[in-house]
Design an enzyme around this catalytic site. Structure first.
Site, mmCIF file in Angstrom:
data_model
loop_
_atom_site.group_PDB
_atom_site.id
_atom_site.type_symbol
_atom_site.label_atom_id
_atom_site.label_comp_id
_atom_site.label_asym_id
_atom_site.label_seq_id
_atom_site.Cartn_x
_atom_site.Cartn_y
_atom_site.Cartn_z
ATOM 1 N N LYS A 51 0.870 4.420 -2.994
ATOM 2 C CA LYS A 51 0.154 5.434 -2.912
ATOM 3 C C LYS A 51 1.543 5.981 -2.817
ATOM 4 O O LYS A 51 1.788 7.842 -4.013
ATOM 5 C CB LYS A 51 0.018 5.678 -1.406
ATOM 6 N N TYR A 62 0.555 -1.420 0.309
ATOM 7 C CA TYR A 62 -0.071 0.555 -0.076
ATOM 8 C C TYR A 62 0.571 1.367 -0.207
ATOM 9 O O TYR A 62 0.849 2.428 -0.780
ATOM 10 C CB TYR A 62 -0.771 0.118 0.976
HETATM 11 P P1 NAD Z 1 -13.622 2.175 1.620
HETATM 12 O O1 NAD Z 1 -12.730 1.231 1.791
HETATM 13 O O2 NAD Z 1 -14.294 2.655 2.291
HETATM 14 O O3 NAD Z 1 -14.004 2.977 -0.106
HETATM 15 C C1 NAD Z 1 -13.281 2.128 -1.477
HETATM 16 C C2 NAD Z 1 -14.425 2.257 -2.727
HETATM 17 O O4 NAD Z 1 -13.686 1.858 -3.333
HETATM 18 C C3 NAD Z 1 -15.398 1.342 -2.272
HETATM 19 O O5 NAD Z 1 -16.721 1.630 -3.144
HETATM 20 C C4 NAD Z 1 -14.842 -0.177 -2.683
HETATM 21 O O6 NAD Z 1 -15.869 -0.368 -3.992
HETATM 22 C C5 NAD Z 1 -13.858 0.570 -4.216
HETATM 23 N N1 NAD Z 1 -12.691 -0.024 -5.451
HETATM 24 C C6 NAD Z 1 -11.970 -0.014 -4.486
HETATM 25 N N2 NAD Z 1 -11.203 -1.365 -5.594
HETATM 26 C C7 NAD Z 1 -11.734 -0.854 -7.022
HETATM 27 C C8 NAD Z 1 -12.277 -1.453 -8.024
HETATM 28 N N3 NAD Z 1 -11.340 -2.245 -8.392
HETATM 29 N N4 NAD Z 1 -13.466 -0.922 -8.963
HETATM 30 C C9 NAD Z 1 -13.593 0.274 -8.670
HETATM 31 N N5 NAD Z 1 -14.251 0.441 -7.009
HETATM 32 C C10 NAD Z 1 -13.683 -0.054 -6.295
HETATM 33 O O7 NAD Z 1 -11.791 3.236 1.627
HETATM 34 P P2 NAD Z 1 -12.170 4.955 1.869
HETATM 35 O O8 NAD Z 1 -11.459 5.300 3.458
HETATM 36 O O9 NAD Z 1 -13.007 5.733 1.338
HETATM 37 O O10 NAD Z 1 -10.301 5.389 0.791
HETATM 38 C C11 NAD Z 1 -10.890 5.858 -0.464
HETATM 39 C C12 NAD Z 1 -9.588 6.083 -0.128
HETATM 40 O O11 NAD Z 1 -8.962 7.360 0.372
HETATM 41 C C13 NAD Z 1 -8.687 5.072 -1.016
HETATM 42 O O12 NAD Z 1 -8.207 5.127 -1.988
HETATM 43 C C14 NAD Z 1 -7.910 5.075 0.368
HETATM 44 O O13 NAD Z 1 -7.105 4.250 0.187
HETATM 45 C C15 NAD Z 1 -7.895 6.445 0.346
HETATM 46 N N6 NAD Z 1 -7.258 6.616 1.620
HETATM 47 C C16 NAD Z 1 -8.377 6.333 3.076
HETATM 48 C C17 NAD Z 1 -7.233 7.168 4.209
HETATM 49 C C18 NAD Z 1 -8.127 6.154 5.435
HETATM 50 O O14 NAD Z 1 -7.761 6.878 6.836
HETATM 51 N N7 NAD Z 1 -9.670 5.684 5.277
HETATM 52 C C19 NAD Z 1 -6.204 7.083 4.562
HETATM 53 C C20 NAD Z 1 -5.574 7.510 3.272
HETATM 54 C C21 NAD Z 1 -5.663 7.454 1.951
#
Ligand code: NAD
Length: 247
Positions: free
Chosen positions: A158, A154
């Protein structure tokens, strides 16, 4: 914020940060395309946005599949006539210590979190080039800057987004397209619910502003980078982490 009747595609926008971004852009008057792998969830998110008075359209799309992404672009053009804003939000985690990490865990995360940004941006930015206007925002992570135990795959994906963002900001700049990344810290979503409670509490206690982030914190900054007014902001990775990691 100013948006001139723009159209946005937000990947993975049926829950968490993606859904908050889709809702925020819709509130700003942007026509929003909701996409994710699950058709039912896509329909639910579209209904929610429409209930709130926004304009939205939904399509099932797996961002690792170039053919599905190509078809997404064609359908959005058919429906709305342009793609002005792209938010590369979809992402997954498959955590493991480096020693035990399998090829499958490595490949799945690199494909879903990094190669997908390459595919989606390549397929959709061509429509931005036609109009000489675009805003591309990709979700990196604090972990792409700081590294993290158990997240070799990851953190590499990123960090890759940050390098890709810098290069694209150079290659697309003269075409009127800005390209930026957002590096969230700990945000309350399904993704962070997977972290064992003891570790979650330790992480939250280490955040200087004294609270975990909410999806809306990320949506507000995304809306700014997507707005007309952010036209001179490009090649940047914006940390939004409550001072948890100072880059
Ligand atoms: P989440 O798991 O709640 O949502 C992720 C979404 O991406 C889901 O709707 C899932 O179905 C979709 N997804 C995953 N793989 C897919 C694919 N191959 N095709 C289409 N859709 C796909 O996660 P989140 O926490 O809302 O994260 C959103 C983004 O923010 C991600 O890229 C994550 O890495 C990044 N992020 C999150 C955090 C955190 O603390 N939550 C921190 C840093 C970065």
């Amino acid at each position: 914020m100013i948006f001139n009747n723009r159209v946005a595609v937000v990947t993975g926008s049926t829950q968490g940060i993606g859904l908050a971004i889709a809702k925020r852009l819709a509130k700003e008057g942007v026509k929003v395309v909701v996409t994710s792998r699950n058709a039912d969830k896509v329909n639910e998110a579209v209904a929610e946005i429409k209930n709130d008075g926004g304009e939205a359209f939904g399509l099932k799309c797996n961002v690792t599949n170039r053919e599905e992404v190509k078809a997404l672009g064609e359908k959005v053009i058919e429906k709305y006539g342009s793609i002005d804003i792209l938010v590369n939000n979809a992402g997954i985690t498959r955590d493991s210590s480096f020693k035990k990490m399998t090829d499958e865990q490595w490949d799945e995360v690199i494909d879903s979190d990094l190669k997908s940004v390459f595919i989606v941006t390549q397929e959709l930015s061509k429509y931005m080039e036609l109009n000489k206007y675009g805003r591309i925002i990709s979700l990196s992570s604090v972990v792409g800057l700081s590294g993290n135990f158990g997240q070799a795959n990851y953190s590499a994906a990123k960090a890759g987004i940050i390098g890709l963002t810098k290069t694209l900001s150079m290659e697309l700049g003269k075409k009127g397209i800005t390209v930026n990344a957002i590096a969230p810290g700990f945000i309350e979503t399904a993704m962070t619910q997977e972290i064992p409670e003891k570790i979650r509490n330790e992480i939250i206690a280490s955040i200087p502003v004294g609270r975990p982030g909410e999806p809306e914190d990320i949506a507000a900054a995304t809306a700014f980078l997507a707005s007309e007014e952010a036209g001179f902001v490009s090649g940047v990775t914006l940390s939004i982490n409550g001072a948890m990691y100072r880059s």
